[in-house]
Design an enzyme around this catalytic site. Structure first.
Site, PDB file in Angstrom:
ATOM      1  N   LYS A 177      -7.792  -9.626  -1.117  1.00 21.28           N
ATOM      2  CA  LYS A 177      -6.324  -8.403  -2.682  1.00 21.28           C
ATOM      3  C   LYS A 177      -6.559  -9.009  -3.857  1.00 21.28           C
ATOM      4  CE  LYS A 177      -3.159  -6.048   0.052  1.00 21.28           C
ATOM      5  NZ  LYS A 177      -3.623  -4.875   0.042  1.00 21.28           N
ATOM      6  N   TYR A 210      -7.762 -12.234   3.917  1.00 21.32           N
ATOM      7  CA  TYR A 210      -6.859 -10.831   3.954  1.00 21.32           C
ATOM      8  C   TYR A 210      -6.166 -11.171   2.480  1.00 21.32           C
ATOM      9  CZ  TYR A 210      -2.174  -8.481   2.810  1.00 21.32           C
ATOM     10  OH  TYR A 210      -1.420  -7.893   1.919  1.00 21.32           O
ATOM     11  N   SER A 224      -0.052  -8.708  -2.963  1.00 23.71           N
ATOM     12  CA  SER A 224       0.133  -9.480  -2.098  1.00 23.71           C
ATOM     13  C   SER A 224       0.080 -11.249  -2.715  1.00 23.71           C
ATOM     14  CB  SER A 224      -0.611  -9.906  -0.991  1.00 23.71           C
ATOM     15  OG  SER A 224       0.335 -10.422  -0.300  1.00 23.71           O
TER      16      SER A 224
HETATM   17  P1  NAD Z   1       0.737  -0.941   6.838  1.00 25.63           P
HETATM   18  O1  NAD Z   1       0.047  -1.290   7.828  1.00 25.63           O
HETATM   19  O2  NAD Z   1       2.629  -0.600   7.212  1.00 25.63           O
HETATM   20  O3  NAD Z   1       0.535   0.702   5.726  1.00 25.63           O
HETATM   21  C1  NAD Z   1      -0.318   0.668   5.246  1.00 25.63           C
HETATM   22  C2  NAD Z   1      -1.456   2.412   5.289  1.00 25.63           C
HETATM   23  O4  NAD Z   1      -2.365   2.260   5.498  1.00 25.63           O
HETATM   24  C3  NAD Z   1      -0.891   2.329   7.313  1.00 25.63           C
HETATM   25  O5  NAD Z   1      -0.205   3.483   7.332  1.00 25.63           O
HETATM   26  C4  NAD Z   1      -2.171   2.429   7.201  1.00 25.63           C
HETATM   27  O6  NAD Z   1      -2.812   3.001   8.671  1.00 25.63           O
HETATM   28  C5  NAD Z   1      -2.886   3.073   6.535  1.00 25.63           C
HETATM   29  N1  NAD Z   1      -4.455   2.733   6.236  1.00 25.63           N
HETATM   30  C6  NAD Z   1      -4.734   1.405   6.486  1.00 25.63           C
HETATM   31  N2  NAD Z   1      -6.534   1.820   6.131  1.00 25.63           N
HETATM   32  C7  NAD Z   1      -6.902   2.890   5.800  1.00 25.63           C
HETATM   33  C8  NAD Z   1      -7.946   3.515   5.884  1.00 25.63           C
HETATM   34  N3  NAD Z   1      -9.224   3.244   5.957  1.00 25.63           N
HETATM   35  N4  NAD Z   1      -7.513   4.778   5.268  1.00 25.63           N
HETATM   36  C9  NAD Z   1      -6.641   5.166   4.810  1.00 25.63           C
HETATM   37  N5  NAD Z   1      -5.320   4.920   4.996  1.00 25.63           N
HETATM   38  C10 NAD Z   1      -5.210   3.661   6.081  1.00 25.63           C
HETATM   39  O7  NAD Z   1       1.779  -1.872   5.720  1.00 25.63           O
HETATM   40  P2  NAD Z   1       2.244  -2.241   4.806  1.00 25.63           P
HETATM   41  O8  NAD Z   1       3.553  -3.057   5.336  1.00 25.63           O
HETATM   42  O9  NAD Z   1       3.102  -0.884   4.162  1.00 25.63           O
HETATM   43  O10 NAD Z   1       2.065  -2.189   3.355  1.00 25.63           O
HETATM   44  C11 NAD Z   1       0.959  -1.721   2.782  1.00 25.63           C
HETATM   45  C12 NAD Z   1       0.458  -2.920   1.483  1.00 25.63           C
HETATM   46  O11 NAD Z   1       1.003  -3.382   1.028  1.00 25.63           O
HETATM   47  C13 NAD Z   1      -1.084  -2.920   2.034  1.00 25.63           C
HETATM   48  O12 NAD Z   1      -2.205  -3.089   1.074  1.00 25.63           O
HETATM   49  C14 NAD Z   1      -0.483  -4.624   1.961  1.00 25.63           C
HETATM   50  O13 NAD Z   1      -1.767  -4.949   2.247  1.00 25.63           O
HETATM   51  C15 NAD Z   1       0.327  -4.804   1.311  1.00 25.63           C
HETATM   52  N6  NAD Z   1       1.331  -5.669   1.597  1.00 25.63           N
HETATM   53  C16 NAD Z   1       1.353  -6.288   2.276  1.00 25.63           C
HETATM   54  C17 NAD Z   1       2.754  -7.202   2.717  1.00 25.63           C
HETATM   55  C18 NAD Z   1       3.717  -7.189   3.772  1.00 25.63           C
HETATM   56  O14 NAD Z   1       4.297  -8.551   4.310  1.00 25.63           O
HETATM   57  N7  NAD Z   1       4.443  -5.851   4.496  1.00 25.63           N
HETATM   58  C19 NAD Z   1       2.725  -8.045   1.840  1.00 25.63           C
HETATM   59  C20 NAD Z   1       1.751  -7.832   0.434  1.00 25.63           C
HETATM   60  C21 NAD Z   1       1.143  -7.234   0.355  1.00 25.63           C
HETATM   61  N1  UFG Z   2       7.604 -17.014  10.906  1.00 21.63           N
HETATM   62  C1  UFG Z   2       7.898 -17.666  13.037  1.00 21.63           C
HETATM   63  N2  UFG Z   2       8.028 -17.588  14.262  1.00 21.63           N
HETATM   64  C2  UFG Z   2       7.227 -15.855  14.022  1.00 21.63           C
HETATM   65  C3  UFG Z   2       6.505 -15.473  12.540  1.00 21.63           C
HETATM   66  C4  UFG Z   2       7.296 -15.651  11.288  1.00 21.63           C
HETATM   67  O1  UFG Z   2       8.455 -19.409  12.887  1.00 21.63           O
HETATM   68  O2  UFG Z   2       7.382 -15.513  15.252  1.00 21.63           O
HETATM   69  C5  UFG Z   2       7.582 -17.607  10.108  1.00 21.63           C
HETATM   70  C6  UFG Z   2       6.509 -18.330   9.567  1.00 21.63           C
HETATM   71  O3  UFG Z   2       5.575 -18.870  10.190  1.00 21.63           O
HETATM   72  C7  UFG Z   2       6.500 -18.088   8.165  1.00 21.63           C
HETATM   73  C8  UFG Z   2       7.458 -17.185   7.950  1.00 21.63           C
HETATM   74  O4  UFG Z   2       8.369 -16.717   9.165  1.00 21.63           O
HETATM   75  O5  UFG Z   2       6.964 -19.492   7.484  1.00 21.63           O
HETATM   76  C9  UFG Z   2       7.515 -15.817   7.547  1.00 21.63           C
HETATM   77  O6  UFG Z   2       6.552 -14.928   8.242  1.00 21.63           O
HETATM   78  P1  UFG Z   2       5.495 -13.868   7.750  1.00 21.63           P
HETATM   79  O7  UFG Z   2       4.169 -13.736   9.061  1.00 21.63           O
HETATM   80  O8  UFG Z   2       6.465 -12.930   8.288  1.00 21.63           O
HETATM   81  O9  UFG Z   2       5.490 -13.654   6.725  1.00 21.63           O
HETATM   82  P2  UFG Z   2       4.153 -14.829   5.842  1.00 21.63           P
HETATM   83  O10 UFG Z   2       5.093 -15.236   4.907  1.00 21.63           O
HETATM   84  O11 UFG Z   2       3.379 -15.447   6.690  1.00 21.63           O
HETATM   85  O12 UFG Z   2       3.278 -13.044   5.580  1.00 21.63           O
HETATM   86  C10 UFG Z   2       3.804 -12.589   4.856  1.00 21.63           C
HETATM   87  C11 UFG Z   2       2.517 -10.726   5.300  1.00 21.63           C
HETATM   88  C12 UFG Z   2       1.699 -11.045   4.643  1.00 21.63           C
HETATM   89  C13 UFG Z   2       2.039 -11.556   3.040  1.00 21.63           C
HETATM   90  C14 UFG Z   2       2.663 -12.723   2.802  1.00 21.63           C
HETATM   91  C15 UFG Z   2       3.291 -12.516   1.502  1.00 21.63           C
HETATM   92  O13 UFG Z   2       2.563 -10.975   6.777  1.00 21.63           O
HETATM   93  O14 UFG Z   2       0.611  -9.882   4.404  1.00 21.63           O
HETATM   94  O15 UFG Z   2       3.637 -12.051   2.944  1.00 21.63           O
HETATM   95  O16 UFG Z   2       3.415 -11.516   0.425  1.00 21.63           O
HETATM   96  F1  UFG Z   2       0.686 -11.458   2.287  1.00 21.63           F
END
Ligand code: NAD
Ligand code: UFG
Length: 361
Positions: free
Chosen positions: A175, A171, A147
């Site tokens: 990572k 978090y 991430s």
């Molecule tokens: P998500 O929560 O939709 O998907 C994660 C999946 O992992 C879910 O289906 C959950 O049920 C499963 N899971 C959680 N714990 C588990 C366990 N112990 N055993 C088996 N399954 C388990 O999240 P996502 O947005 O699809 O993210 C996927 C990956 O990408 C995550 O590792 C997250 O940290 C990373 N990531 C997400 C974002 C984002 O903003 N969505 C950004 C950067 C990185």
């Molecule tokens: N924001 C608002 N109001 C809301 C939600 C978000 O103003 O109700 C703003 C936040 O302050 C930020 C922007 O919208 O400035 C994006 O916020 P998000 O919560 O959508 O995303 P973040 O950038 O905080 O973080 C996301 C994921 C993290 C990931 C990161 C980088 O939540 O897990 O992107 O990949 F690590």
């Protein structure tokens, strides 16, 4: 447009057809990537405990792909920390698992700060257990969901892979720890093939609106909040801070369409399988940042709806601006993002309108 045509627009044909393990494949990024991998003729075993997802997402993926051979997608409900569950998945298919795409993990920044033991357990111990199982089954290829959060508050923009890794929350620490573990593993045994993909802000949904992001409870992320406001499920968007050092005072992020992200995984997997063993660390983002207000305006225009908002105090832990330098992924993978901000808005909106309660109907 027919579903098949829509699918073929975005799906990359990987050269190799492999038996793959996808952990967390029922989740947001995982389900879209499963779709792209199946479309590229890979065979998948998904391991997911559904803590933040539902088996419905994978049912819908099968329908979207028109999967006739249901053996091409086997699903096991289980935990990445459980050696028994891992043995089960590694022994499930007749062909050995050649590579793992590891999405399983927890991702809520706020929750991570209040529950560090839980986050380190799932994200770090879970990955260690998975790697242990991979090693014992001779599977040494992994694509890991890292991430952009691990860059913390960047000193300069855009962020390259050489920018300082300096997470500001639990978090992000998990990572960064997994990336270090993977680095140690590669240093100990040079037959590992590892890709750490540092995602920026994944948003959007499959263009059909059939699969998308289905957060449990009240959403924290911008796009799910905006779509719920547009639908009237939430009164208004609270914008966290109007005094950031940006052009309009609201924070800037690099939003990436989840289908582009899914394609990035296919390309990274293909490269790992094609080239000599290596450790790849790369940003997956578009290279363009948008402020919260720009996203709101784009959403209103693209979807023809109003998104009432108010600007309130900054959210603790937020940073002003994150924008990826995606040059490395572009050069190494030949990957380019294709979806615009308008498409991200439209597809998120189609998904939310058709599925107002996510997968719970
Ligand atoms: P998500 O929560 O939709 O998907 C994660 C999946 O992992 C879910 O289906 C959950 O049920 C499963 N899971 C959680 N714990 C588990 C366990 N112990 N055993 C088996 N399954 C388990 O999240 P996502 O947005 O699809 O993210 C996927 C990956 O990408 C995550 O590792 C997250 O940290 C990373 N990531 C997400 C974002 C984002 O903003 N969505 C950004 C950067 C990185
Ligand atoms: N924001 C608002 N109001 C809301 C939600 C978000 O103003 O109700 C703003 C936040 O302050 C930020 C922007 O919208 O400035 C994006 O916020 P998000 O919560 O959508 O995303 P973040 O950038 O905080 O973080 C996301 C994921 C993290 C990931 C990161 C980088 O939540 O897990 O992107 O990949 F690590």
């Amino acid at each position: 447009m027919m579903v098949e045509e829509r699918l073929s627009l975005r799906v990359h044909s990987c050269r190799f057809m492999s038996q793959l393990l996808v952990t967390g494949g029922a989740g947001f990024v995982g389900s879209h990537t499963c779709l792209a991998l199946l479309q590229a003729n890979h065979r998948l075993v998904v391991l997911d405990n559904y803590v933040n997802s539902s088996a419905d997402s994978l049912e819908r993926v099968c329908d979207l792909v028109g999967l006739k051979d249901r053996d091409a997608l086997k699903v096991v409900q289980g935990d990445v920390r459980s050696p028994d569950d891992l043995n089960r998945v590694f022994q499930l298919s007749d062909k050995p698992i050649e590579a793992v795409l590891h999405f399983a993990g927890l991702k809520a920044v706020g929750e991570s700060i209040s529950s560090p033991l839980h986050y380190w357990d799932i994200n770090v111990t879970g990955t260690r257990c998975l790697l242990q199982a991979m090693q014992s089954y001779g599977c040494k290829t992994i694509v890991f969901s890292s991430s952009a959060t691990l860059y913390g508050s960047p000193k300069t923009l855009p962020i390259t892979e050489n920018s300082l890794v300096d997470p500001t929350n639990t978090y992000g620490n998990t990572k960064a720890a997994v990336e270090r573990l993977l680095r140690d593993l590669v240093a100990s045994e040079d037959s590992w093939r590892v890709a750490c993909l540092r995602y920026f802000n994944p948003v959007g949904a499959h263009p059909s609106g059939t699969i998308g992001e289905s957060p449990q409870g009240i959403p924290n992320n911008l796009f799910p909040v905006i779509t719920k406001v547009a639908l009237g499920q939430i009164d208004k968007l609270k914008i966290f801070g109007g005094d950031w050092p940006t052009e309009d005072g609201t924070a800037v992020r690099d939003y990436i369409h989840v289908m582009d992200l899914a394609e990035g995984h296919c390309f990274a997997l293909e490269l790992l399988q094609r080239e000599d063993p290596q450790l790849l660390v790369m940003n997956l983002g578009t290279g363009t940042g948008y402020s919260v207000l720009e996203v709101v305006k784009a959403f209103e225009k693209a979807c023809g709806v109003n998104v009432p908002y108010e600007i309130i105090n900054r959210r603790p832990g937020d940073v002003a601006c994150t924008i990826a330098d995606p040059t490395l992924a572009q050069k190494k993978l030949g990957w380019r993002t294709k979806f615009s901000l308008d498409a991200m808005c439209l597809h998120s909106w189609s998904w939310q309108k058709d599925n107002p309660n996510g997968y719970i109907n």
